[in-house]
Design an enzyme around this catalytic site. Structure first.
Site, PDB file in Angstrom:
ATOM      1  N   ARG A 187       2.443   8.141  15.934  1.00 39.99           N
ATOM      2  CA  ARG A 187       2.376   9.439  15.258  1.00 39.99           C
ATOM      3  C   ARG A 187       1.640  10.450  16.126  1.00 39.99           C
ATOM      4  O   ARG A 187       0.966  10.087  17.095  1.00 39.99           O
ATOM      5  CB  ARG A 187       1.681   9.320  13.894  1.00 39.99           C
TER       6      ARG A 187
ATOM      7  N   ARG B   6       7.661   7.169  -5.037  1.00 39.55           N
ATOM      8  CA  ARG B   6       7.619   8.011  -6.244  1.00 39.55           C
ATOM      9  C   ARG B   6       9.005   8.559  -6.571  1.00 39.55           C
ATOM     10  O   ARG B   6       9.703   9.030  -5.679  1.00 39.55           O
ATOM     11  CB  ARG B   6       6.664   9.191  -6.042  1.00 39.55           C
TER      12      ARG B   6
ATOM     13  N   ASP C 212     -10.351   0.588   3.253  1.00 43.94           N
ATOM     14  CA  ASP C 212     -10.371   2.047   3.229  1.00 43.94           C
ATOM     15  C   ASP C 212     -11.826   2.503   3.214  1.00 43.94           C
ATOM     16  O   ASP C 212     -12.735   1.727   2.892  1.00 43.94           O
ATOM     17  CB  ASP C 212      -9.639   2.579   1.983  1.00 43.94           C
TER      18      ASP C 212
ATOM     19  N   TYR D 120      -9.127  -5.194   6.014  1.00 44.07           N
ATOM     20  CA  TYR D 120      -8.550  -3.850   6.143  1.00 44.07           C
ATOM     21  C   TYR D 120      -9.104  -2.970   5.018  1.00 44.07           C
ATOM     22  O   TYR D 120      -8.540  -2.870   3.944  1.00 44.07           O
ATOM     23  CB  TYR D 120      -7.027  -3.924   6.073  1.00 44.07           C
TER      24      TYR D 120
ATOM     25  N   ARG E  82       0.824  -1.213   0.000  1.00 48.14           N
ATOM     26  CA  ARG E  82       0.000   0.000   0.000  1.00 48.14           C
ATOM     27  C   ARG E  82       0.858   1.262   0.000  1.00 48.14           C
ATOM     28  O   ARG E  82       0.368   2.354  -0.223  1.00 48.14           O
ATOM     29  CB  ARG E  82      -0.893   0.027   1.248  1.00 48.14           C
TER      30      ARG E  82
ATOM     31  N   GLU F 269      -0.849   8.822  19.128  1.00 49.18           N
ATOM     32  CA  GLU F 269      -1.441   7.504  18.874  1.00 49.18           C
ATOM     33  C   GLU F 269      -0.484   6.399  19.324  1.00 49.18           C
ATOM     34  O   GLU F 269       0.691   6.409  18.964  1.00 49.18           O
ATOM     35  CB  GLU F 269      -1.763   7.334  17.388  1.00 49.18           C
TER      36      GLU F 269
ATOM     37  N   ARG G  41      -5.528  -5.177  15.951  1.00 51.04           N
ATOM     38  CA  ARG G  41      -4.712  -4.149  16.586  1.00 51.04           C
ATOM     39  C   ARG G  41      -5.654  -3.077  17.122  1.00 51.04           C
ATOM     40  O   ARG G  41      -6.656  -2.744  16.495  1.00 51.04           O
ATOM     41  CB  ARG G  41      -3.727  -3.531  15.607  1.00 51.04           C
TER      42      ARG G  41
END
Length: 372
Positions: A279, A175, A355, A353, A171, A305, A248
């Site tokens: 984060r 670039r 989105d 999982y 995922r 978090e 999790r």
């Protein structure tokens, strides 16, 4: 009163299904054990800032049908997700791009960056990646893996990267351009006014009862409807009789600060193993117009978090989709398919999982399949 549908959960899957069922003339009751609607996308206004109470949610999709659908219920801002990685005070651009490669190695051209990654991949002897560590090194090289992936990922999943499947890291965008837009998505943004407002619009005119635990009142609630749409954890529905699926969980420590700007970005990932949080989110930077002169919000709200292994009593946030859990879920799926009255949907109901756009697409597909 007997309802056509009892919908368990006011998150995106439940809210979309409820809206579509009502639109087709069905009677609907929606319940949620939390005291608020919107599930994990719930936002709450604090100090004039829409705070993402259960973690940052940035809507992104290439599915125009889904994008047009959500825009019925909210106007979206033009937020672009450009997180920053902090490794012991060194700051790097995410996603991994030419800014990252330049700071890590001093390279200037895409060709130099590609050669550096290939050199490190060969030195590691990787041909066919067998786990997350090998997949990551083959994508971005050893240096970036060690500094920006390994610690963060092991904190997030609570397992060594060598024990995690390679698909998790696929995922991750890489670039060879100077593009800081994390998502490779045509449509992206956050609802103006927050997600709670968007979900409230989806549920407009629908009976909603909060603070109701479905599993504790299952028999009574089931008797009130012809069909049940269940978006909770699939193993909990069956009272964990085949064993417990692994999830999790995440703990969010929110803090109001008496300063207008804490970190200058919505998301900063702490990628070293020693920092206990994964984060820090600074919620005001999700809003459009945040850089106007003389910022008129003198305070800011941050959330640290902390990722942890799920245990009973915790909120399950995302499934651990490894081989063991996959086999166990397949057994629970057989039980679910044998239920003639209950449809299982969403991230927890399907142990997937998802989105946000995929959750919405799945709910819309289910509506087309079962609502006459």
């Amino acid at each position: 009163m007997k309802y056509d549908y009892l919908i368990v959960g006011t998150g995106l899957y439940g809210a979309v299904f409820a809206h579509e069922a009502k639109k087709r003339g069905k009677s609907v009751l929606v319940i949620d054990k939390r005291p608020n609607i919107a599930g994990n996308v719930y936002t709450e206004e604090i100090e004039g800032i829409n705070v993402h109470k259960y973690g940052a949610h940035i809507f992104h999709t290439n599915n125009k049908q889904v994008w047009d659908y959500v825009n019925q219920f909210a106007e979206f801002n033009r937020f672009t997700n450009s997180p920053v990685a902090n490794y012991h005070g060194e700051l790097y651009s995410l996603p991994f791009n030419m800014y990252t490669f330049n700071k890590m190695w001093g390279v200037v051209t895409p060709k130099e960056a590609e050669e550096k990654i290939e050199e490190q991949k060969k030195a590691a002897g990787i041909t066919e990646p067998k786990n997350l560590e090998e997949q990551a090194i083959s994508l971005v090289g050893t240096d970036i893996y060690e500094k920006l992936i390994k610690g963060y990922t092991e904190k997030q999943w609570g397992r060594p990267c060598t024990e995690l499947p390679s698909f998790i890291i696929k995922r991750l965008p890489v670039r060879f351009t100077f593009d800081n837009n994390y998502f490779n998505a045509l449509y992206q943004g956050i609802p103006v006014g927050g997600y709670t407002k968007m979900v409230a619009n989806m549920l407009d005119g629908i009976e909603v009862r909060l603070g109701v635990d479905y599993l504790e009142n299952k028999e009574e609630l089931d008797s009130q409807a012809d069909k049940v749409i269940y978006t909770g954890a699939i193993d909990a529905y069956f009272d964990f009789k085949l064993g417990t699926l692994e999830y999790r969980s995440v703990r969010f420590d929110a803090e109001i600060l008496n300063q207008p700007n804490f970190q200058g970005n919505a998301a900063v990932n702490y990628t070293d193993r020693e920092t206990p949080w994964t984060r820090i989110i600074e919620h005001k930077w999700f809003e459009f117009g945040k850089d106007k002169e003389g910022n008129d919000l003198p305070k800011t709200v941050i959330s640290r978090e902390y990722s942890s292994e799920w245990k009973p009593g915790d909120e399950p946030y995302y499934p651990v989709n490894d081989e063991r859990n996959g086999k166990l879920y397949a057994e629970y799926k057989k039980l679910a398919d044998a239920e003639d009255k209950v449809i299982f949907g969403g991230r927890l109901g399907e142990y997937k999982y998802y989105d946000m756009d995929a959750v919405i697409a799945s709910a819309l597909d289910m509506c087309k399949t079962i609502i006459c």
